[in-house]
Design a protein around this motif. Structure first.
Motif, PDB file in Angstrom:
ATOM      1  N   PRO A 114       0.675  -1.408  -0.019  1.00 47.48           N
ATOM      2  CA  PRO A 114      -0.090   0.147   0.006  1.00 47.48           C
ATOM      3  C   PRO A 114       0.795   1.208  -0.004  1.00 47.48           C
ATOM      4  N   GLY A 115       0.474   2.258  -0.862  1.00 51.48           N
ATOM      5  CA  GLY A 115       1.391   3.539  -1.025  1.00 51.48           C
ATOM      6  C   GLY A 115       2.568   3.255  -1.694  1.00 51.48           C
ATOM      7  N   ALA A 116       3.012   2.245  -2.121  1.00 51.02           N
ATOM      8  CA  ALA A 116       4.205   2.223  -2.930  1.00 51.02           C
ATOM      9  C   ALA A 116       3.859   2.040  -4.268  1.00 51.02           C
ATOM     10  N   ASN A 117       4.851   2.705  -5.091  1.00 55.00           N
ATOM     11  CA  ASN A 117       4.673   2.858  -6.652  1.00 55.00           C
ATOM     12  C   ASN A 117       5.522   1.626  -7.285  1.00 55.00           C
ATOM     13  N   THR A 118       5.916   0.532  -6.602  1.00 59.63           N
ATOM     14  CA  THR A 118       6.827  -0.439  -7.202  1.00 59.63           C
ATOM     15  C   THR A 118       6.062  -1.837  -6.911  1.00 59.63           C
ATOM     16  N   CYS A 119       5.984  -2.502  -7.948  1.00 54.66           N
ATOM     17  CA  CYS A 119       5.369  -3.836  -7.770  1.00 54.66           C
ATOM     18  C   CYS A 119       6.006  -4.878  -6.956  1.00 54.66           C
ATOM     19  N   ASN A 120       5.402  -5.719  -5.885  1.00 49.85           N
ATOM     20  CA  ASN A 120       6.377  -6.400  -5.207  1.00 49.85           C
ATOM     21  C   ASN A 120       6.677  -7.974  -6.090  1.00 49.85           C
ATOM     22  N   HIS A 121       5.521  -8.211  -6.625  1.00 43.74           N
ATOM     23  CA  HIS A 121       5.524  -9.556  -7.416  1.00 43.74           C
ATOM     24  C   HIS A 121       4.729  -9.629  -8.575  1.00 43.74           C
ATOM     25  N   LEU A 122       4.896 -10.092  -9.613  1.00 42.73           N
ATOM     26  CA  LEU A 122       4.069 -10.627 -10.715  1.00 42.73           C
ATOM     27  C   LEU A 122       3.516 -11.782 -10.318  1.00 42.73           C
ATOM     28  N   LEU A 123       2.231 -12.003 -10.020  1.00 46.44           N
ATOM     29  CA  LEU A 123       1.730 -13.307  -9.649  1.00 46.44           C
ATOM     30  C   LEU A 123       1.208 -14.201 -10.448  1.00 46.44           C
ATOM     31  N   ALA A 124       0.820 -13.711 -11.662  1.00 47.41           N
ATOM     32  CA  ALA A 124       0.130 -14.625 -12.744  1.00 47.41           C
ATOM     33  C   ALA A 124       0.197 -13.957 -14.268  1.00 47.41           C
ATOM     34  N   ILE A 125       0.213 -14.814 -15.153  1.00 46.73           N
ATOM     35  CA  ILE A 125       0.267 -14.450 -16.662  1.00 46.73           C
ATOM     36  C   ILE A 125      -1.117 -15.295 -17.233  1.00 46.73           C
ATOM     37  N   ASP A 126      -1.924 -14.284 -17.846  1.00 46.38           N
ATOM     38  CA  ASP A 126      -3.038 -15.051 -18.483  1.00 46.38           C
ATOM     39  C   ASP A 126      -2.669 -15.896 -19.555  1.00 46.38           C
ATOM     40  N   HIS A 127      -3.143 -17.222 -19.467  1.00 45.88           N
ATOM     41  CA  HIS A 127      -3.013 -17.972 -20.734  1.00 45.88           C
ATOM     42  C   HIS A 127      -4.119 -18.782 -20.928  1.00 45.88           C
ATOM     43  N   HIS A 128      -5.296 -18.035 -20.419  1.00 49.76           N
ATOM     44  CA  HIS A 128      -6.754 -18.346 -20.851  1.00 49.76           C
ATOM     45  C   HIS A 128      -6.997 -19.729 -20.012  1.00 49.76           C
ATOM     46  N   GLU A 129      -6.409 -19.775 -18.684  1.00 45.51           N
ATOM     47  CA  GLU A 129      -6.858 -20.693 -17.653  1.00 45.51           C
ATOM     48  C   GLU A 129      -8.304 -20.918 -17.498  1.00 45.51           C
ATOM     49  N   GLN A 130      -8.786 -22.048 -17.422  1.00 44.30           N
ATOM     50  CA  GLN A 130     -10.299 -22.399 -17.098  1.00 44.30           C
ATOM     51  C   GLN A 130     -10.674 -22.056 -15.771  1.00 44.30           C
TER      52      GLN A 130
END
Length: 119
Positions: A48-64
């Protein structure tokens, strides 16, 4: 069918670890800035309040996703996030989204969960 919410940017504040989570259903519309690099995915984690991403959690591959009729909710399991420093394995995250044609907002995240630390 989630086509109607595919352009949404959804936010979940004060999730696990007091982080903020951002999610774009069906598209890699979230930017994860880390230093001079930009990564794109559909789920990211910020302090919260940060302008930097901690982690990329997922990439969309059209999961069901799995749909739960009783609660008009969708459950997504993503297993392809940023590699964890501790385990050297991709992060896993579950995103629970409430989506009902009768909702005024169209859709919202109601839970985010990393099943285990760095998993």
């Amino acid at each position: 069918n989630l086509t109607s919410v595919s352009g949404y940017h959804l936010e979940y504040e004060n999730g696990p670890g007091n982080h903020n989570y951002y999610y774009t259903p069906c598209t890699n519309g979230e930017v994860c800035d880390q230093g001079n690099a930009q990564f794109y995915g559909n789920a990211v984690q910020y302090n919260p309040g940060a302008n930097t991403c901690n982690h990329l959690l997922a990439i969309d591959h059209h999961e069901q996703p799995q749909y739960f009729f009783g609660g008009a909710s969708w459950a997504f399991r993503f297993e392809d996030g940023q590699v964890c420093d501790q385990t050297q394995q991709p992060r896993e995250v579950d995103v629970w989204m409430l989506c009902d044609e009768n909702m005024s907002s169209g859709a919202r995240i109601y839970a985010v969960d990393e099943p285990e630390t760095c998993r």
